[in-house]
Design a protein around this motif. Structure first.
Motif, PDB file in Angstrom:
ATOM      1  N   PRO A  97     -10.420  62.502 -25.442  1.00 47.60           N
ATOM      2  CA  PRO A  97      -9.339  61.513 -25.532  1.00 47.60           C
ATOM      3  C   PRO A  97      -9.848  60.107 -25.236  1.00 47.60           C
ATOM      4  O   PRO A  97     -10.767  59.947 -24.443  1.00 47.60           O
ATOM      5  CB  PRO A  97      -8.345  61.943 -24.442  1.00 47.60           C
ATOM      6  N   ARG A  98      -9.260  59.116 -25.887  1.00 47.15           N
ATOM      7  CA  ARG A  98      -9.690  57.726 -25.683  1.00 47.15           C
ATOM      8  C   ARG A  98      -8.538  56.906 -25.117  1.00 47.15           C
ATOM      9  O   ARG A  98      -7.392  57.076 -25.523  1.00 47.15           O
ATOM     10  CB  ARG A  98     -10.129  57.100 -27.015  1.00 47.15           C
ATOM     11  N   ALA A  99      -8.872  56.013 -24.186  1.00 45.66           N
ATOM     12  CA  ALA A  99      -7.916  54.983 -23.742  1.00 45.66           C
ATOM     13  C   ALA A  99      -8.351  53.723 -24.463  1.00 45.66           C
ATOM     14  O   ALA A  99      -9.368  53.128 -24.120  1.00 45.66           O
ATOM     15  CB  ALA A  99      -7.977  54.794 -22.236  1.00 45.66           C
ATOM     16  N   VAL A 100      -7.620  53.331 -25.478  1.00 45.82           N
ATOM     17  CA  VAL A 100      -8.075  52.234 -26.332  1.00 45.82           C
ATOM     18  C   VAL A 100      -7.642  50.893 -25.754  1.00 45.82           C
ATOM     19  O   VAL A 100      -6.575  50.769 -25.151  1.00 45.82           O
ATOM     20  CB  VAL A 100      -7.563  52.418 -27.778  1.00 45.82           C
ATOM     21  N   THR A 101      -8.502  49.906 -25.907  1.00 49.16           N
ATOM     22  CA  THR A 101      -8.198  48.555 -25.457  1.00 49.16           C
ATOM     23  C   THR A 101      -7.811  47.708 -26.648  1.00 49.16           C
ATOM     24  O   THR A 101      -8.642  47.473 -27.532  1.00 49.16           O
ATOM     25  CB  THR A 101      -9.426  47.942 -24.754  1.00 49.16           C
ATOM     26  N   GLY A 102      -6.559  47.294 -26.684  1.00 43.88           N
ATOM     27  CA  GLY A 102      -6.104  46.415 -27.755  1.00 43.88           C
ATOM     28  C   GLY A 102      -6.510  44.987 -27.446  1.00 43.88           C
ATOM     29  O   GLY A 102      -6.514  44.570 -26.287  1.00 43.88           O
ATOM     30  N   MET A 103      -6.891  44.249 -28.493  1.00 50.26           N
ATOM     31  CA  MET A 103      -7.198  42.829 -28.313  1.00 50.26           C
ATOM     32  C   MET A 103      -5.894  42.075 -28.560  1.00 50.26           C
ATOM     33  O   MET A 103      -5.469  41.873 -29.693  1.00 50.26           O
ATOM     34  CB  MET A 103      -8.291  42.408 -29.297  1.00 50.26           C
ATOM     35  N   VAL A 104      -5.261  41.679 -27.463  1.00 50.86           N
ATOM     36  CA  VAL A 104      -3.870  41.247 -27.479  1.00 50.86           C
ATOM     37  C   VAL A 104      -3.740  39.738 -27.668  1.00 50.86           C
ATOM     38  O   VAL A 104      -4.596  38.964 -27.224  1.00 50.86           O
ATOM     39  CB  VAL A 104      -3.179  41.692 -26.164  1.00 50.86           C
ATOM     40  N   GLU A 105      -2.676  39.352 -28.320  1.00 46.66           N
ATOM     41  CA  GLU A 105      -2.283  37.949 -28.508  1.00 46.66           C
ATOM     42  C   GLU A 105      -2.279  37.217 -27.159  1.00 46.66           C
ATOM     43  O   GLU A 105      -1.862  37.759 -26.138  1.00 46.66           O
ATOM     44  CB  GLU A 105      -0.876  37.966 -29.129  1.00 46.66           C
ATOM     45  N   ARG A 106      -2.735  35.952 -27.167  1.00 38.52           N
ATOM     46  CA  ARG A 106      -2.862  35.185 -25.932  1.00 38.52           C
ATOM     47  C   ARG A 106      -1.536  35.000 -25.187  1.00 38.52           C
ATOM     48  O   ARG A 106      -1.512  34.841 -23.974  1.00 38.52           O
ATOM     49  CB  ARG A 106      -3.449  33.804 -26.217  1.00 38.52           C
ATOM     50  N   GLY A 126      -7.329  38.982 -26.477  1.00 38.76           N
ATOM     51  CA  GLY A 126      -8.345  39.123 -27.519  1.00 38.76           C
ATOM     52  C   GLY A 126      -9.329  37.979 -27.568  1.00 38.76           C
ATOM     53  O   GLY A 126      -9.209  37.095 -28.408  1.00 38.76           O
ATOM     54  N   THR A 127     -10.315  37.971 -26.691  1.00 42.69           N
ATOM     55  CA  THR A 127     -11.398  36.992 -26.776  1.00 42.69           C
ATOM     56  C   THR A 127     -12.693  37.747 -27.075  1.00 42.69           C
ATOM     57  O   THR A 127     -12.839  38.908 -26.689  1.00 42.69           O
ATOM     58  CB  THR A 127     -11.572  36.204 -25.466  1.00 42.69           C
ATOM     59  N   PRO A 128     -13.628  37.090 -27.759  1.00 47.89           N
ATOM     60  CA  PRO A 128     -14.892  37.760 -28.088  1.00 47.89           C
ATOM     61  C   PRO A 128     -15.594  38.305 -26.831  1.00 47.89           C
ATOM     62  O   PRO A 128     -16.130  39.403 -26.847  1.00 47.89           O
ATOM     63  CB  PRO A 128     -15.720  36.647 -28.738  1.00 47.89           C
ATOM     64  N   GLU A 129     -15.542  37.538 -25.736  1.00 50.14           N
ATOM     65  CA  GLU A 129     -16.239  37.952 -24.523  1.00 50.14           C
ATOM     66  C   GLU A 129     -15.634  39.244 -23.966  1.00 50.14           C
ATOM     67  O   GLU A 129     -16.357  40.147 -23.552  1.00 50.14           O
ATOM     68  CB  GLU A 129     -16.186  36.814 -23.479  1.00 50.14           C
ATOM     69  N   GLY A 167     -13.614  37.290 -37.440  1.00 49.80           N
ATOM     70  CA  GLY A 167     -14.252  37.354 -36.115  1.00 49.80           C
ATOM     71  C   GLY A 167     -14.618  38.770 -35.705  1.00 49.80           C
ATOM     72  O   GLY A 167     -15.683  39.006 -35.136  1.00 49.80           O
ATOM     73  N   PHE A 168     -13.741  39.718 -36.010  1.00 48.63           N
ATOM     74  CA  PHE A 168     -13.984  41.098 -35.591  1.00 48.63           C
ATOM     75  C   PHE A 168     -15.265  41.643 -36.203  1.00 48.63           C
ATOM     76  O   PHE A 168     -16.023  42.377 -35.574  1.00 48.63           O
ATOM     77  CB  PHE A 168     -12.773  41.974 -35.950  1.00 48.63           C
ATOM     78  N   LEU A 169     -15.526  41.246 -37.446  1.00 54.57           N
ATOM     79  CA  LEU A 169     -16.697  41.783 -38.123  1.00 54.57           C
ATOM     80  C   LEU A 169     -17.995  41.213 -37.557  1.00 54.57           C
ATOM     81  O   LEU A 169     -18.976  41.932 -37.356  1.00 54.57           O
ATOM     82  CB  LEU A 169     -16.599  41.512 -39.616  1.00 54.57           C
ATOM     83  N   ARG A 170     -17.972  39.920 -37.254  1.00 54.24           N
ATOM     84  CA  ARG A 170     -19.157  39.309 -36.641  1.00 54.24           C
ATOM     85  C   ARG A 170     -19.472  39.987 -35.305  1.00 54.24           C
ATOM     86  O   ARG A 170     -20.632  40.233 -34.974  1.00 54.24           O
ATOM     87  CB  ARG A 170     -18.937  37.815 -36.419  1.00 54.24           C
TER      88      ARG A 170
ATOM     89  N   VAL B 120     -14.241  27.268  -8.868  1.00 58.41           N
ATOM     90  CA  VAL B 120     -14.522  26.131  -9.754  1.00 58.41           C
ATOM     91  C   VAL B 120     -14.275  26.468 -11.230  1.00 58.41           C
ATOM     92  O   VAL B 120     -14.037  25.578 -12.034  1.00 58.41           O
ATOM     93  CB  VAL B 120     -15.961  25.593  -9.588  1.00 58.41           C
ATOM     94  N   TYR B 121     -14.310  27.748 -11.580  1.00 55.15           N
ATOM     95  CA  TYR B 121     -14.049  28.126 -12.974  1.00 55.15           C
ATOM     96  C   TYR B 121     -12.569  27.973 -13.304  1.00 55.15           C
ATOM     97  O   TYR B 121     -12.202  27.863 -14.468  1.00 55.15           O
ATOM     98  CB  TYR B 121     -14.458  29.575 -13.233  1.00 55.15           C
ATOM     99  N   GLY B 122     -11.729  28.009 -12.281  1.00 54.33           N
ATOM    100  CA  GLY B 122     -10.297  27.897 -12.510  1.00 54.33           C
ATOM    101  C   GLY B 122      -9.679  29.217 -12.919  1.00 54.33           C
ATOM    102  O   GLY B 122     -10.354  30.075 -13.490  1.00 54.33           O
ATOM    103  N   ALA B 123      -8.392  29.395 -12.580  1.00 60.51           N
ATOM    104  CA  ALA B 123      -7.669  30.602 -12.985  1.00 60.51           C
ATOM    105  C   ALA B 123      -6.824  30.225 -14.192  1.00 60.51           C
ATOM    106  O   ALA B 123      -5.852  29.482 -14.068  1.00 60.51           O
ATOM    107  CB  ALA B 123      -6.790  31.093 -11.843  1.00 60.51           C
ATOM    108  N   LEU B 124      -7.235  30.721 -15.371  1.00 58.64           N
ATOM    109  CA  LEU B 124      -6.540  30.391 -16.610  1.00 58.64           C
ATOM    110  C   LEU B 124      -6.132  31.669 -17.326  1.00 58.64           C
ATOM    111  O   LEU B 124      -6.849  32.669 -17.249  1.00 58.64           O
ATOM    112  CB  LEU B 124      -7.448  29.569 -17.531  1.00 58.64           C
ATOM    113  N   PRO B 125      -5.010  31.635 -18.054  1.00 57.86           N
ATOM    114  CA  PRO B 125      -4.581  32.869 -18.731  1.00 57.86           C
ATOM    115  C   PRO B 125      -5.601  33.368 -19.745  1.00 57.86           C
ATOM    116  O   PRO B 125      -5.700  34.561 -19.969  1.00 57.86           O
ATOM    117  CB  PRO B 125      -3.273  32.468 -19.410  1.00 57.86           C
ATOM    118  N   ASP B 126      -6.374  32.466 -20.345  1.00 58.67           N
ATOM    119  CA  ASP B 126      -7.307  32.886 -21.388  1.00 58.67           C
ATOM    120  C   ASP B 126      -8.707  33.158 -20.867  1.00 58.67           C
ATOM    121  O   ASP B 126      -9.638  33.354 -21.640  1.00 58.67           O
ATOM    122  CB  ASP B 126      -7.386  31.818 -22.492  1.00 58.67           C
ATOM    123  N   ASN B 127      -8.868  33.156 -19.551  1.00 60.34           N
ATOM    124  CA  ASN B 127     -10.188  33.436 -18.989  1.00 60.34           C
ATOM    125  C   ASN B 127     -10.724  34.759 -19.497  1.00 60.34           C
ATOM    126  O   ASN B 127     -10.008  35.756 -19.527  1.00 60.34           O
ATOM    127  CB  ASN B 127     -10.105  33.532 -17.457  1.00 60.34           C
ATOM    128  N   GLY B 128     -11.992  34.790 -19.874  1.00 57.33           N
ATOM    129  CA  GLY B 128     -12.643  36.061 -20.164  1.00 57.33           C
ATOM    130  C   GLY B 128     -12.648  36.873 -18.882  1.00 57.33           C
ATOM    131  O   GLY B 128     -12.541  36.314 -17.784  1.00 57.33           O
TER     132      GLY B 128
END
Lengths: 271, 312
Positions: A97-106, A126-129, A167-170, B120-128
């Motif tokens: 079984p997998r617990a999937v991580t969705g890349m969610v809207e900001r 959903g950020t690349p990092e 972005g997803f493909l890169r 110093v990085y700050g707490a932001l909603p979009d932080n990685g």
């Protein structure tokens, strides 16, 4: 204060969640804030929607490889029920079984309560990092390259894929991660929308506001079809030209289109 | 730096009378000659340590550096609380740090270790999720009250390229907790009912004070170390769990009410931070400590539970 606290976790959920590949600390959290107890209770609720409400018909879950993988699917239905049901399919039908991580809207991270729960359930902004960190952990990541453009689709555009971002493909090229395309069908009819009511939505700070026949943001119990495709392992550099990346993206989109049609061909009635 | 040669070496610690300074002085006094300075006196320093009450921005501090000729300076004397006014804090932090580097360069100090902070990085909603050292320092965007700490950090890291001959080490530890730490965060967590933002429960990353001191010792002793490093401890859990483990109860307040409430209580001096710092209890600011572990071999020793229950 946990609205899910009343749900009882049974043997099926307990047994399957014991086989998840997650690193938990002594309090039951993973380093990214996923909480096993919260997740299990959500799975109890989700299973009811998956089996009884949407009666999901899932084909090809065995194609999802072990280790890091990106699931790429179409998005529709105004509310992200399709994402939730795909997550349920990955938990209930995949081995292991997998617990999937969705890349969610900001927007989610800024919304009260949502910001708390999506993290506990293993979802991330959903950020690349964030995506890289999940791949490094060997986790499954779910993306909807159409984004909110797909989610807010109106009735006359149903089953027509919106433009896919690249972005997803890169990221998959960079992290050498296989892509599993998924076609989702039936969710389009769960909440038909005739207008996005853009001016009113903008006033409320929302990306769109669906005008539905019931006027309520409640999805109808349509029968849903989830179709997994074969994993695709692309070769190339993540820094390739947009044209080259675009070609690969179009191949994924075409595959998803085919899988949607495969789902629709299994359908005998909308409900 | 072997143990035999170590005895003759001198480490100067600024802010030695604070909780972390005292722990560090005791640890370093075993292997180094320790000279501690602070604006406040410390009457019971460990054997082998000399403590002077001086202001970093005064001539007496320069004199002390000239006479004692330390090989290493550990700069802990940064004001992070909000009990002094903003301008005063700015002058202490920026002026003090500048004095430390100027005297270090003039009097042949080999290494300066600055204790900055991951805030110093700050707490932001979009932080990685786990920020690396290369992440931008965004703290002043949502919390302008702490821009002096961002500036101090930036000033210190600039020494790395301005003075390649000086071994500058900037440490950015996560929230430090423990029985002796007196910080804005520990004051907040020790309130009887701890106000939180209703509907938000960010991951909160902690390190035990003893683990932090061990990390600073590593930063002093590891040969040929220079650079900027996040320092992490046993891990991160939701803020509400930190509060619960501290034996306190949360008081979730809707955000539109929390801002004015915090501001009012802050002005009455019953709340430890101004409304500008609310992002730190609303959004995550978690960092990766991988680079420091790789460079120094540092490992935390206190488990998450030991860390979270250490300051009840």
């Amino acid at each position: 204060m946990d609205p899910l606290a009343a749900l009882r976790v049974d043997e099926e959920i307990e047994g399957r969640s014991a086989r998840l590949a997650v690193r938990l600390n002594e309090y039951g959290y993973d380093p990214w804030g996923f909480h096993l107890g919260t997740f299990q209770r959500a799975m109890v609720l989700g299973r009811w929607f998956y089996r009884r409400y949407f009666r999901c018909d899932t084909v090809g879950a065995e194609k999802v490889p072990r280790g890091r993988v990106m699931l790429v699917a179409n998005h529709s239905g105004q509310l992200p029920c399709d994402a939730a049901m795909l997550a349920m399919a990955l938990f209930l039908e995949c081995e292991p079984p997998r617990a999937v991580t969705g890349m969610v809207e900001r927007l989610a991270a800024r919304t009260p309560f949502v910001s708390e729960y999506f993290v506990r359930l293993g979802q991330m902004t959903g950020t690349p990092e964030n995506c890289r960190q999940m791949f490094e952990e060997g986790r499954a990541v779910m993306v909807f390259p159409e984004g909110v453009r797909g989610l807010g689709k109106v009735w006359r555009d149903r089953y027509r894929l919106e433009r896919f971002g690249g972005g997803f493909l890169r990221l998959c090229l960079e992290c050498r991660t296989p892509i599993v395309p998924v076609g989702l069908a039936g969710f389009e009819e769960s909440m038909p929308s005739f207008s996005q009511l853009r001016p009113l939505a903008r006033l409320l700070g929302l990306p769109y506001l669906p005008l539905t026949p019931t006027l309520l943001p409640v999805p109808l119990p349509t029968r849903c079809y989830i179709t997994f495709g074969d994993p695709i392992r692309f070769r190339g550099s993540p820094r390739d030209d947009d044209a080259l990346i675009g070609k690969k993206v179009r191949r994924v989109a075409a595959e998803i289109d085919r899988l949607i049609q495969a789902g629709l061909s299994r359908r005998t009635s909308i409900f | 730096m072997g143990a035999a040669a170590g005895r003759a070496r001198t480490v100067l610690i600024t802010g030695v009378a604070g909780g972390k300074g005292r722990l560090l002085a005791r640890r370093l006094a075993e292997r180094f000659r320790v000279v501690g300075v602070d604006r406040l006196p410390w009457r019971t320093p460990p054997e082998g340590a000399e403590v002077q009450a001086v202001d970093l921005r005064k001539r007496s501090f320069e004199q002390l550096v000239r006479r004692r000729r330390p090989q290493v300076v550990v700069h802990l004397a940064l004001v992070r609380h909000f009990q002094v006014d903003e301008a005063e804090r700015h002058h202490i932090n920026i002026g003090g740090t500048r004095a430390v580097f100027e005297h270090a360069l003039r009097y042949g100090v080999e290494r300066v270790v600055v204790l900055s902070s991951s805030t110093v990085y700050g707490a932001l909603p979009d932080n990685g999720a786990y920020l690396g050292e290369e992440a931008p320092l965004n703290a002043a965007l949502l919390s302008p009250e702490i821009r002096d700490l961002v500036q101090t950090d930036t000033y210190s890291t600039a020494q790395l390229w301005q003075h390649p001959g000086l071994s500058t080490v900037v440490l950015r530890p996560v929230n430090v907790v423990g029985p002796t730490v007196h910080s804005v965060i520990s004051r907040y967590l020790r309130m009887r009912r701890v106000p939180t933002v209703l509907g938000f429960d960010p991951l909160f990353q902690v390190i035990h004070e003893e683990d932090l001191v061990e990390a600073v010792v590593r930063a002093v002793e590891t040969p040929a170390l220079r650079g900027v490093y996040n320092v992490t401890g046993a891990g991160a859990v939701p803020l509400s769990l930190v509060i619960q483990e501290a034996g306190r109860a949360t008081l979730p307040v809707p955000e539109p009410l929390l801002g004015p409430l915090v501001d009012r209580l802050f002005r009455l001096r019953v709340f430890p931070f101004p409304a500008g710092a609310i992002p730190f209890i609303k959004f995550p600011c978690t960092v990766s400590g991988r680079a420091f572990k790789a460079a120094t071999g540092f490992r935390f020793e206190r488990s998450l539970r030991q860390t979270l229950t250490s300051f009840r």
